[in-house]
Scaffold this motif. Structure first.
Motif, short mmCIF file in Angstrom:
data_model
loop_
_atom_site.label_atom_id
_atom_site.label_comp_id
_atom_site.label_asym_id
_atom_site.label_seq_id
_atom_site.Cartn_x
_atom_site.Cartn_y
_atom_site.Cartn_z
N TYR A 46 1.45 10.94 28.15
CA TYR A 46 0.38 9.93 28.38
C TYR A 46 -0.14 8.50 27.48
O TYR A 46 0.26 7.93 27.44
N ASP A 47 -0.33 9.50 26.54
CA ASP A 47 -0.96 8.89 25.71
C ASP A 47 -1.04 9.04 24.15
O ASP A 47 -1.00 8.07 22.87
N ASP A 48 0.07 9.18 24.44
CA ASP A 48 1.38 9.53 22.83
C ASP A 48 1.19 7.64 22.70
O ASP A 48 0.96 7.64 21.15
N MET A 49 1.20 6.24 22.24
CA MET A 49 1.23 5.07 22.46
C MET A 49 0.07 4.75 22.03
O MET A 49 -0.26 3.32 21.64
N PHE A 50 -1.07 5.80 22.27
CA PHE A 50 -2.70 4.50 22.47
C PHE A 50 -2.98 5.31 20.90
O PHE A 50 -2.59 5.77 20.33
N ALA A 51 -3.46 3.63 20.09
CA ALA A 51 -3.74 4.10 18.47
C ALA A 51 -5.06 4.77 18.24
O ALA A 51 -5.87 4.82 19.52
N ASP A 52 -5.39 4.71 17.06
CA ASP A 52 -6.56 6.23 16.82
C ASP A 52 -7.96 5.31 17.68
O ASP A 52 -8.72 5.81 17.46
N ASP A 53 -8.02 3.72 17.17
CA ASP A 53 -8.48 3.90 17.98
C ASP A 53 -9.02 2.17 18.76
O ASP A 53 -9.79 1.15 19.03
N ILE A 54 -8.21 3.23 19.50
CA ILE A 54 -8.35 2.53 21.00
C ILE A 54 -9.67 2.40 21.31
O ILE A 54 -10.29 2.67 21.79
N LEU A 55 -9.93 0.88 22.47
CA LEU A 55 -10.41 1.04 23.45
C LEU A 55 -10.30 0.92 24.73
O LEU A 55 -9.20 0.33 25.31
N ALA A 126 4.91 -1.74 11.48
CA ALA A 126 5.68 -0.41 10.66
C ALA A 126 6.62 -0.37 11.92
O ALA A 126 6.90 0.69 12.31
N GLY A 127 6.89 -1.05 13.26
CA GLY A 127 7.98 -0.98 14.41
C GLY A 127 7.47 0.38 14.79
O GLY A 127 8.73 0.51 16.36
N ARG A 128 6.43 0.41 14.90
CA ARG A 128 6.36 1.39 16.80
C ARG A 128 4.82 0.17 17.27
O ARG A 128 4.18 -0.35 16.59
N TRP A 129 4.43 0.16 18.71
CA TRP A 129 3.70 -0.31 19.53
C TRP A 129 2.65 0.53 19.43
O TRP A 129 3.00 1.95 20.16
N TRP A 130 1.95 -0.22 19.46
CA TRP A 130 0.58 1.35 19.46
C TRP A 130 -0.53 0.20 20.87
O TRP A 130 -0.33 -0.97 20.90
N VAL A 131 -1.12 1.25 21.85
CA VAL A 131 -1.52 0.72 22.26
C VAL A 131 -3.08 0.27 22.04
O VAL A 131 -4.11 1.66 21.15
N ALA A 132 -3.88 -0.87 21.71
CA ALA A 132 -5.47 -1.34 20.79
C ALA A 132 -6.09 -0.93 22.20
O ALA A 132 -7.34 -0.79 21.57
#
Length: 146
Positions: A46-55, A126-132
């Motif tokens: 579920y959380d795989d796309m979440f950035a380290d500093d996600i809000l 770097a070619g990958r999408w992250w949830v900020a």
């Protein structure tokens, strides 16, 4: 990139959506992770796309910052099936800047329970999408009275 300007009363407003970004693919990947995580009872999926500093904003209006504390909460909630069996669907999305997608995603409970609408901000690195960032809002027919 779309650079059209819409006349609105006395002001000119730009249309921000960059049509060169395949928002359907970006949001589809997010939906796959969310749906797969709930179906498989895996917070890590579920959380795989979440950035380290996600809000993160909860449906109850609480806020949280950071992958580690959010993932710890999801590791308790997802296996416990706090969210009912659900269908995720993209409501709408735009790419307002290079490497940025803003999407509204509905989580619709299949057999009762609460449903919610979430707004996700995704950023490409770097070619990958992250949830900020994400904000969840319950879907209700009426608002609470005073």
């Amino acid at each position: 990139m779309t650079n059209s300007v819409i006349e609105s009363g006395r002001e000119s407003r730009p249309a921000l959506h960059d049509e060169s970004v395949d928002v359907g693919t970006v949001v589809g990947e997010l939906l796959d992770h969310l749906h797969g995580g709930l179906d498989g009872a895996s917070a890590d999926t579920y959380d795989d796309m979440f950035a380290d500093d996600i809000l993160w904003g909860t449906p109850k209006g609480r806020v949280l910052k950071g992958f580690a504390p959010l993932n710890a909460i999801h590791r308790q909630m997802v296996p416990a099936k706090v969210a009912p069996e659900s269908r995720f669907e993209a409501a709408q999305a735009i790419a307002p800047a290079p490497g940025v997608v803003v999407a509204q995603v509905g989580r619709h409970a299949i057999d009762g329970g609460f449903s919610e609408m979430a707004m996700y901000v995704l950023v490409e690195r770097a070619g990958r999408w992250w949830v900020a960032g994400a904000q969840n809002t319950p879907i209700v027919d009426t608002l609470p009275t005073r």
